[in-house]
Design a protein around this motif. Structure first.
Motif, PDB file in Angstrom:
ATOM      1  N   HIS A 160      -2.663   2.824  -8.971  1.00 29.71           N
ATOM      2  CA  HIS A 160      -1.950   1.643  -8.488  1.00 29.71           C
ATOM      3  C   HIS A 160      -1.074   1.007  -9.569  1.00 29.71           C
ATOM      4  N   THR A 162       2.290   0.563 -11.756  1.00 28.81           N
ATOM      5  CA  THR A 162       3.686   0.621 -11.336  1.00 28.81           C
ATOM      6  C   THR A 162       4.331   1.934 -11.760  1.00 28.81           C
ATOM      7  N   ARG A 178      11.542  -0.048  -2.816  1.00 32.23           N
ATOM      8  CA  ARG A 178      11.205  -1.469  -2.954  1.00 32.23           C
ATOM      9  C   ARG A 178      11.752  -2.315  -1.800  1.00 32.23           C
ATOM     10  N   HIS A 183       5.849  -3.740  -4.269  1.00 38.50           N
ATOM     11  CA  HIS A 183       5.309  -3.078  -5.463  1.00 38.50           C
ATOM     12  C   HIS A 183       5.271  -1.576  -5.219  1.00 38.50           C
ATOM     13  N   VAL A 184       5.992  -0.830  -6.033  1.00 35.46           N
ATOM     14  CA  VAL A 184       6.003   0.627  -5.907  1.00 35.46           C
ATOM     15  C   VAL A 184       5.055   1.198  -6.959  1.00 35.46           C
ATOM     16  N   SER A 185       3.850   1.476  -6.525  1.00 36.63           N
ATOM     17  CA  SER A 185       2.858   2.072  -7.421  1.00 36.63           C
ATOM     18  C   SER A 185       3.059   3.578  -7.465  1.00 36.63           C
ATOM     19  N   ARG A 188       2.118   5.110  -4.244  1.00 42.24           N
ATOM     20  CA  ARG A 188       3.047   4.889  -3.144  1.00 42.24           C
ATOM     21  C   ARG A 188       3.903   6.120  -2.877  1.00 42.24           C
TER      22      ARG A 188
END
Length: 319
Positions: A160, A162, A178, A183-185, A188
């Motif tokens: 998780h 970034t 985005r 939030h682009v983990s 993701r």
């Protein structure tokens, strides 16, 4: 010991005379009310198989696909919810260890044999600090540290963290994601739930029309060459995974090796080894030489977590 996911529970047996996990059986999670019932079914099968050589276990370790804290365990992707103490009592165990599945996978690393992994360059050292990253349904991250008291797993929620861009094109790609997710983990995009997001964002950035596709479809179409956009999605997946793996190696100081587990990458076959994974793993500016010396490898054995659970039991017994 058991490796318990949302769909399957894999059980194995160590008799104390060998480190090797034996008599592995896979049971369907939906077929049983809880892990105690599944374990009892497995032990009944084992009793029939071994006959007079069977002895009820005194200790067990369950590796579960969820966060572990307190007595109550709630599996993320199945109906199983259980009390550690209750299961220990029902199975008449002296001790029941419950650990996160990636803790168990990390603990398996020191004991992995060459038949259980494939090196991406130099072979892992199996000493010092090791890391494992697993793109499956989600993205698991863990480490294991060699100490004078044995191997100690380092659990984390690193999936998780970034996700960072490595160039202008990736910056545009992440900017597109985005728009849908604040939030682009890493998870993701670098997971079973993330690959379709990556594919869709790539189509938008390249201004190409593409229907929504599942992870399975993207992998199949990309590997076959039937869909160039799917092939480019897999290439981007491997590049971003390499960059993220390099970040994990730097963060943990995992100079003994970084392993890739999970269910997605083994399906990529030779494409993974021909991808930009290793190039991006090393692309850390002034620390390129540091990363060049860290081995990377793909775990090919889907039962490796059972080996880690077995080590957890052994170290508990010796404590």
């Amino acid at each position: 010991m058991a490796d318990i996911g949302g769909t399957n529970a894999r059980f194995g047996w160590v008799d104390g005379r060998s480190e090797a996990v034996q008599h592995v059986r896979t049971l369907s999670v939906p077929d049983f009310s809880d892990p105690a019932a599944a374990a009892q079914a497995y032990l009944a099968q084992l009793n029939t198989l071994l006959g007079s050589d069977f002895q009820p276990p005194h200790r067990a370790a369950f590796a579960v696909a969820t966060a572990v804290a307190g007595d109550r365990i709630e599996l993320t992707n199945s109906h199983w919810s259980f009390s550690r103490q209750q299961v220990q009592s029902e199975l008449d165990l002296q001790a029941l260890l419950v650990l996160n599945d990636f803790e168990a996978l990390a603990l398996s690393l020191p004991r992995l044999q060459p038949t259980q992994w494939r090196a991406h360059g130099a072979a892992p050292l199996h000493q010092g600090t090791l890391a494992v990253i697993g793109p499956g349904t989600g993205l698991g991250v863990a480490g294991v540290l060699q100490t004078s008291a044995g191997w100690v797993a380092l659990a984390s929620e690193g999936g998780h963290a970034t996700l960072a861009a490595g160039d202008e094109f990736e910056s545009a790609l992440l900017a597109r994601v985005r728009q849908d997710f604040p939030h682009v983990s890493a998870e993701r995009l670098l997971s079973g739930i993330g690959l379709p997001v990556l594919h869709g964002a790539l189509a938008d950035v390249l201004d190409q029309a593409s229907p929504p596709l599942s992870t399975e479809q993207i992998v199949a179409l990309g590997l076959s060459g039937a869909d160039p956009l799917c092939a480019q999605s897999l290439d981007m997946f491997c590049a971003l995974l390499g960059s993220f793996a390099g970040n994990v190696a730097l963060t943990l100081g995992a100079r003994g090796g970084v392993y890739i587990g999970g269910g997605i990458v083994p399906r990529l076959g030779e494409m993974f080894f021909a991808s930009r994974f290793r190039e991006r793993f090393e692309a850390k500016g002034r620390f390129r030489s540091y990363l060049e010396e860290i081995p990377t490898a793909l775990i090919t054995d889907t039962l490796a977590a059972l080996t880690g659970a077995a080590l957890a039991i052994e170290q508990y017994r010796q404590a």
